[in-house]
Design a protein around this motif. Structure first.
Motif, PDB file in Angstrom:
ATOM      1  N   GLY A 107       0.804  -1.213   0.000  1.00  0.00           N
ATOM      2  CA  GLY A 107       0.000   0.000   0.000  1.00  0.00           C
ATOM      3  C   GLY A 107       0.836   1.262   0.000  1.00  0.00           C
ATOM      4  N   THR A 108       0.217   2.361  -0.373  1.00  0.00           N
ATOM      5  CA  THR A 108       0.836   3.672  -0.229  1.00  0.00           C
ATOM      6  C   THR A 108      -0.268   4.694  -0.023  1.00  0.00           C
ATOM      7  OG1 THR A 108       2.485   5.208  -1.105  1.00  0.00           O
ATOM      8  CG2 THR A 108       0.877   4.324  -2.664  1.00  0.00           C
ATOM      9  N   ALA A 109       0.106   5.905   0.386  1.00  0.00           N
ATOM     10  CA  ALA A 109      -0.864   6.964   0.681  1.00  0.00           C
ATOM     11  C   ALA A 109      -0.507   8.206  -0.108  1.00  0.00           C
ATOM     12  CB  ALA A 109      -0.867   7.271   2.176  1.00  0.00           C
ATOM     13  N   VAL A 110      -1.527   8.851  -0.656  1.00  0.00           N
ATOM     14  CA  VAL A 110      -1.307  10.061  -1.458  1.00  0.00           C
ATOM     15  C   VAL A 110      -2.354  11.108  -1.109  1.00  0.00           C
ATOM     16  CG1 VAL A 110      -0.281   8.821  -3.399  1.00  0.00           C
ATOM     17  CG2 VAL A 110      -2.744   9.182  -3.341  1.00  0.00           C
ATOM     18  N   PRO A 111      -1.971  12.386  -1.175  1.00  0.00           N
ATOM     19  CA  PRO A 111      -2.982  13.446  -1.066  1.00  0.00           C
ATOM     20  C   PRO A 111      -3.764  13.530  -2.373  1.00  0.00           C
ATOM     21  CG  PRO A 111      -0.807  14.398  -1.403  1.00  0.00           C
ATOM     22  CD  PRO A 111      -0.604  12.921  -1.277  1.00  0.00           C
ATOM     23  N   ALA A 112      -5.076  13.574  -2.295  1.00  0.00           N
ATOM     24  CA  ALA A 112      -5.901  13.544  -3.503  1.00  0.00           C
ATOM     25  C   ALA A 112      -6.722  14.809  -3.707  1.00  0.00           C
ATOM     26  CB  ALA A 112      -6.839  12.338  -3.465  1.00  0.00           C
ATOM     27  N   ARG A 113      -6.720  15.687  -2.711  1.00  0.00           N
ATOM     28  CA  ARG A 113      -7.510  16.916  -2.821  1.00  0.00           C
ATOM     29  C   ARG A 113      -6.687  18.111  -2.370  1.00  0.00           C
ATOM     30  NH1 ARG A 113     -10.632  12.892  -0.883  1.00  0.00           N
ATOM     31  NH2 ARG A 113     -12.535  12.364  -2.016  1.00  0.00           N
ATOM     32  N   GLY A 114      -7.133  19.282  -2.777  1.00  0.00           N
ATOM     33  CA  GLY A 114      -6.490  20.501  -2.319  1.00  0.00           C
ATOM     34  C   GLY A 114      -5.202  20.805  -3.049  1.00  0.00           C
ATOM     35  N   ALA A 115      -4.355  21.612  -2.383  1.00  0.00           N
ATOM     36  CA  ALA A 115      -3.131  22.122  -3.014  1.00  0.00           C
ATOM     37  C   ALA A 115      -2.135  21.016  -3.331  1.00  0.00           C
ATOM     38  CB  ALA A 115      -2.485  23.163  -2.108  1.00  0.00           C
ATOM     39  N   LEU A 116      -2.205  19.890  -2.617  1.00  0.00           N
ATOM     40  CA  LEU A 116      -1.218  18.816  -2.805  1.00  0.00           C
ATOM     41  C   LEU A 116      -1.712  17.713  -3.731  1.00  0.00           C
ATOM     42  CD1 LEU A 116       0.045  18.496   0.884  1.00  0.00           C
ATOM     43  CD2 LEU A 116       1.195  19.641  -1.019  1.00  0.00           C
ATOM     44  N   ALA A 117      -2.885  17.891  -4.319  1.00  0.00           N
ATOM     45  CA  ALA A 117      -3.452  16.843  -5.163  1.00  0.00           C
ATOM     46  C   ALA A 117      -2.558  16.515  -6.356  1.00  0.00           C
ATOM     47  CB  ALA A 117      -4.844  17.246  -5.638  1.00  0.00           C
ATOM     48  N   GLU A 118      -1.979  17.540  -6.962  1.00  0.00           N
ATOM     49  CA  GLU A 118      -1.113  17.306  -8.127  1.00  0.00           C
ATOM     50  C   GLU A 118       0.113  16.494  -7.736  1.00  0.00           C
ATOM     51  OE1 GLU A 118       1.361  20.471 -10.140  1.00  0.00           O
ATOM     52  OE2 GLU A 118      -0.214  20.252 -11.655  1.00  0.00           O
ATOM     53  N   MET A 119       0.677  16.798  -6.554  1.00  0.00           N
ATOM     54  CA  MET A 119       1.801  16.000  -6.061  1.00  0.00           C
ATOM     55  C   MET A 119       1.368  14.558  -5.832  1.00  0.00           C
ATOM     56  SD  MET A 119       3.985  16.289  -2.511  1.00  0.00           S
ATOM     57  CE  MET A 119       4.745  17.859  -2.895  1.00  0.00           C
ATOM     58  N   GLY A 120       0.163  14.387  -5.270  1.00  0.00           N
ATOM     59  CA  GLY A 120      -0.345  13.045  -5.033  1.00  0.00           C
ATOM     60  C   GLY A 120      -0.461  12.241  -6.313  1.00  0.00           C
ATOM     61  N   GLN A 121      -0.927  12.881  -7.380  1.00  0.00           N
ATOM     62  CA  GLN A 121      -1.033  12.191  -8.664  1.00  0.00           C
ATOM     63  C   GLN A 121       0.339  11.786  -9.195  1.00  0.00           C
ATOM     64  OE1 GLN A 121      -3.800  11.081 -10.301  1.00  0.00           O
ATOM     65  NE2 GLN A 121      -4.762  11.676  -8.368  1.00  0.00           N
ATOM     66  N   ALA A 122       1.337  12.649  -8.981  1.00  0.00           N
ATOM     67  CA  ALA A 122       2.696  12.324  -9.430  1.00  0.00           C
ATOM     68  C   ALA A 122       3.253  11.127  -8.658  1.00  0.00           C
ATOM     69  CB  ALA A 122       3.601  13.540  -9.272  1.00  0.00           C
ATOM     70  N   ILE A 123       3.033  11.116  -7.335  1.00  0.00           N
ATOM     71  CA  ILE A 123       3.492   9.991  -6.507  1.00  0.00           C
ATOM     72  C   ILE A 123       2.788   8.706  -6.928  1.00  0.00           C
ATOM     73  CG2 ILE A 123       3.519   9.056  -4.160  1.00  0.00           C
ATOM     74  CD1 ILE A 123       3.660  11.994  -3.164  1.00  0.00           C
ATOM     75  N   LYS A 124       1.498   8.806  -7.152  1.00  0.00           N
ATOM     76  CA  LYS A 124       0.725   7.624  -7.564  1.00  0.00           C
ATOM     77  C   LYS A 124       1.213   7.096  -8.905  1.00  0.00           C
ATOM     78  CE  LYS A 124      -4.088   6.067  -7.963  1.00  0.00           C
ATOM     79  NZ  LYS A 124      -5.511   6.480  -7.804  1.00  0.00           N
ATOM     80  N   ALA A 125       1.499   8.009  -9.834  1.00  0.00           N
ATOM     81  CA  ALA A 125       1.930   7.598 -11.173  1.00  0.00           C
ATOM     82  C   ALA A 125       3.270   6.872 -11.133  1.00  0.00           C
ATOM     83  CB  ALA A 125       2.020   8.820 -12.088  1.00  0.00           C
ATOM     84  N   VAL A 126       4.244   7.424 -10.399  1.00  0.00           N
ATOM     85  CA  VAL A 126       5.576   6.813 -10.400  1.00  0.00           C
ATOM     86  C   VAL A 126       5.568   5.489  -9.638  1.00  0.00           C
ATOM     87  CG1 VAL A 126       6.480   7.973  -8.322  1.00  0.00           C
ATOM     88  CG2 VAL A 126       8.045   7.279 -10.130  1.00  0.00           C
ATOM     89  N   THR A 127       4.807   5.395  -8.540  1.00  0.00           N
ATOM     90  CA  THR A 127       4.751   4.144  -7.779  1.00  0.00           C
ATOM     91  C   THR A 127       4.073   3.048  -8.586  1.00  0.00           C
ATOM     92  OG1 THR A 127       4.572   5.486  -5.758  1.00  0.00           O
ATOM     93  CG2 THR A 127       4.136   3.131  -5.556  1.00  0.00           C
ATOM     94  N   THR A 128       2.983   3.410  -9.257  1.00  0.00           N
ATOM     95  CA  THR A 128       2.288   2.441 -10.117  1.00  0.00           C
ATOM     96  C   THR A 128       3.202   1.966 -11.241  1.00  0.00           C
ATOM     97  OG1 THR A 128       0.141   3.479  -9.633  1.00  0.00           O
ATOM     98  CG2 THR A 128       0.278   2.081 -11.595  1.00  0.00           C
ATOM     99  N   ALA A 129       3.898   2.902 -11.872  1.00  0.00           N
ATOM    100  CA  ALA A 129       4.795   2.550 -12.976  1.00  0.00           C
ATOM    101  C   ALA A 129       5.897   1.606 -12.506  1.00  0.00           C
ATOM    102  CB  ALA A 129       5.401   3.815 -13.585  1.00  0.00           C
ATOM    103  N   TYR A 130       6.467   1.894 -11.341  1.00  0.00           N
ATOM    104  CA  TYR A 130       7.565   1.057 -10.850  1.00  0.00           C
ATOM    105  C   TYR A 130       7.112  -0.391 -10.667  1.00  0.00           C
ATOM    106  CZ  TYR A 130      11.168  -0.988  -7.971  1.00  0.00           C
ATOM    107  OH  TYR A 130      12.139  -1.837  -7.498  1.00  0.00           O
ATOM    108  N   PHE A 131       5.975  -0.589  -9.989  1.00  0.00           N
ATOM    109  CA  PHE A 131       5.543  -1.962  -9.715  1.00  0.00           C
ATOM    110  C   PHE A 131       4.953  -2.637 -10.949  1.00  0.00           C
ATOM    111  CE2 PHE A 131       5.698  -0.399  -5.260  1.00  0.00           C
ATOM    112  CZ  PHE A 131       6.605  -1.329  -4.789  1.00  0.00           C
TER     113      PHE A 131
END
Length: 542
Positions: A186-210
């Motif tokens: 599992g992992t955790a990401v911010p999905a709303r507010g000012a950090l949502a874009e960062m959360g999408q970037a974290i989600k994208a790279v983690t998904t790509a790696y695995f």
């Protein structure tokens, strides 16, 4: 149809019914087996407490556990002689130095015909009472003395009962999130507010790696199944999200989770659920005593970066005798930074720093400059925002006073090139990673992943941290082997020494170390050229 044919058809129908009945029976047995396996995956509270005693030699209730060794009954803490140290995580014993510890699995202990050991010692099957005597008095069910290397333990009756309860499950329980063909991470990401874009970037790279790892065969025939939980607007709500996630998704481990702002809520939760977490994204690693065994940080937090800056200043000509001040918004986290700066200042002979705290959002730059000048403080460790740092420098510039500013982390870097030119060469930032960390191969592999999976171009620092966390988790899973458990994963992580991710300083963990790269680089600011320049090599803080 003739009677003979009807009889043959009837017999065939009966055979089919019999086969169906057998098949149904097999299915029922399979379901029961699955139900047993599911039940075994969850320990009772008593067994969980016993597991801690077996693995760590410590009482969950905080009661004293002592071990007595040899004829002289040398007394040592139970944590120094935990059962698992010799008998192994699976209880089957780890031969070492000519000694073969006994197999402690319940199946082996309770063999109906008893046990004959290599040295000729024989005894009938163990019972709960027999285990009690073995643990506390060092005798087997026949009254024989156990080997001298086997300690005798002094612990409460409740702790002993918990330990025996776990021994009955030893070697049969499987941690959540482990299947024959998958590992749930599992992992955790911010999905709303000012950090949502960062959360999408974290989600994208983690998904790509695995996804890439799974395309190459996964780990020992298992694919990594990735699951996500979202952070919330408040730390309490984020904790609630994590609680539901850990309960519902049954993840084996977590990686690269964004916990910034909710550290004090999430870190204890990982220990409570015994879920390993590698590389949480935070500036404030929780590394106090007692050590949280489950959480492994990649990089140093703000307190260690502050130490690195103080250590850097102490070695810089002209600054060792200059007075040091720490200016910071008052908060529990910043109080830790203040204490770290005070301690490092004392270690490096800089004397007691002047502490100048202010309420967040109410920074009085002019008043602060006045107090610092009166205190002859020519070196300032500033733990505020970039705007506040610029305001401080603007007030100092009015007086023609240009003290040295030490700024931990990148928070004060925003707009720094707009600082008064009198501070040229007097501004120093700490960075836990720099481009110098990246090997050519590490950078190439990340670029290849980014191109193949079309990763977003923004939030590179967060992506690199999440990517490196996944690399470290994968390496530890490989080292733990096919017969995987959370304890084996933790042991594998603790065995990493100067491990290169290719994108950050080498990572080292240990039984008493949970920050992989404890230190920082220091860079200075060339205001005229508007660029950062290296000011130091790696400054290690142990």
């Amino acid at each position: 149809m003739r009677p003979q044919q009807q009889g043959a058809g009837g017999r065939a129908a009966l055979r089919r019914l019999a086969l169906l009945a057998q098949l149904a029976g097999v299915l029922v047995l399979c379901c029961l087996a699955c139900a047993r396996a599911t039940a075994q995956a969850s320990l009772t509270p008593r067994e969980s407490r016993g597991r801690q005693i077996y693995l760590q030699g410590t009482s969950p209730a905080g009661r004293e556990i002592l071990a007595y060794i040899g004829e002289a009954s040398l007394e040592v803490p139970g944590s120094a002689m935990a059962c698992a140290n010799c008998h192994g995580l699976d209880g089957k014993g780890k031969p070492e130095g000519g000694v073969t510890p006994s197999n402690l699995t319940w199946e082996a202990l309770t063999k109906p015909y008893g046990v004959t050991h290599a040295d000729g010692r024989r005894h009938p099957p163990y019972t709960e009472r027999g285990l009690d005597l073995a643990v506390t008095r060092g005798t087997d069910p026949a009254g024989n003395r156990l080997q001298n290397v086997m300690p005798r333990y002094a612990m409460s009756r409740d702790d002993l009962a918990d330990l025996i309860a776990y021994l009955k499950r030893l070697g049969t329980d499987r941690d959540p999130g482990i299947g024959e063909d998958k590992i749930v991470v599992g992992t955790a990401v911010p999905a709303r507010g000012a950090l949502a874009e960062m959360g999408q970037a974290i989600k994208a790279v983690t998904t790509a790696y695995f996804d890439e790892l799974n395309s190459q065969g996964g780990l020992y025939g298992r694919r990594v199944e990735l699951k996500f939980v979202e952070t919330a607007e408040t730390p309490a709500a984020t904790r609630a999200n994590f609680e539901h996630f850990l309960k519902d998704e049954q993840v084996f481990a977590m990686t690269g989770a964004f916990i910034a702002g909710a550290e004090k809520e999430i870190v204890p939760l990982m220990a409570q659920h015994e879920v390993p977490l590698v590389g949480p994204l935070t500036l404030y690693p929780q590394t106090g005593f007692p050590l949280n065994r489950q959480v492994f940080y990649l990089l140093a937090g703000m307190d260690v970066q502050a130490r690195a800056l103080v250590k850097f200043a102490a070695k810089r000509p002209g600054l060792k005798k200059a007075g040091l001040a720490v200016v910071y918004p008052t908060s529990t986290l910043n109080a830790d930074i203040l204490e770290a700066a005070k301690d490092q200042s004392k270690l490096d002979g800089l004397g007691e720093p002047q502490a100048d705290g202010y309420e967040g959002g109410r920074f009085d730059a002019a008043g602060t400059i006045k107090r610092l000048r009166q205190g002859n403080r020519d070196v300032i460790l500033f733990v505020g925002s970039g705007e506040e740092a610029l305001a401080l420098m603007a007030e100092a510039d009015k007086l023609g006073w240009f003290p040295t500013l030490l700024l931990p982390g990148t928070g004060g870097a925003a707009g720094i090139f707009n600082a008064p030119l009198g501070f040229d060469g007097k501004l120093f930032f700490s960075f836990p990673i720099t481009p110098a960390n990246q090997s050519a191969e590490g950078a190439r592999q990340f670029r290849a992943l980014a191109e193949k999976y079309k990763l977003p171009p923004h939030h590179q620092a967060a992506q690199l941290s999440a990517y490196s966390s996944a690399i470290i988790l994968t390496e530890a899973l490989r080292r733990a082997g096919r017969e995987l458990s959370r304890e084996k994963l933790i042991a594998a992580l603790e065995g990493l020494n100067e491990y290169p991710t290719g994108l950050m300083p080498p990572i080292t963990y240990g039984p008493n170390r949970r920050v992989g790269a404890s230190g920082a680089y220091v860079v200075t600011v060339a205001l005229k050229e508007k660029r950062f320049l290296p000011a130091s090599g790696w400054i290690s803080i142990n």
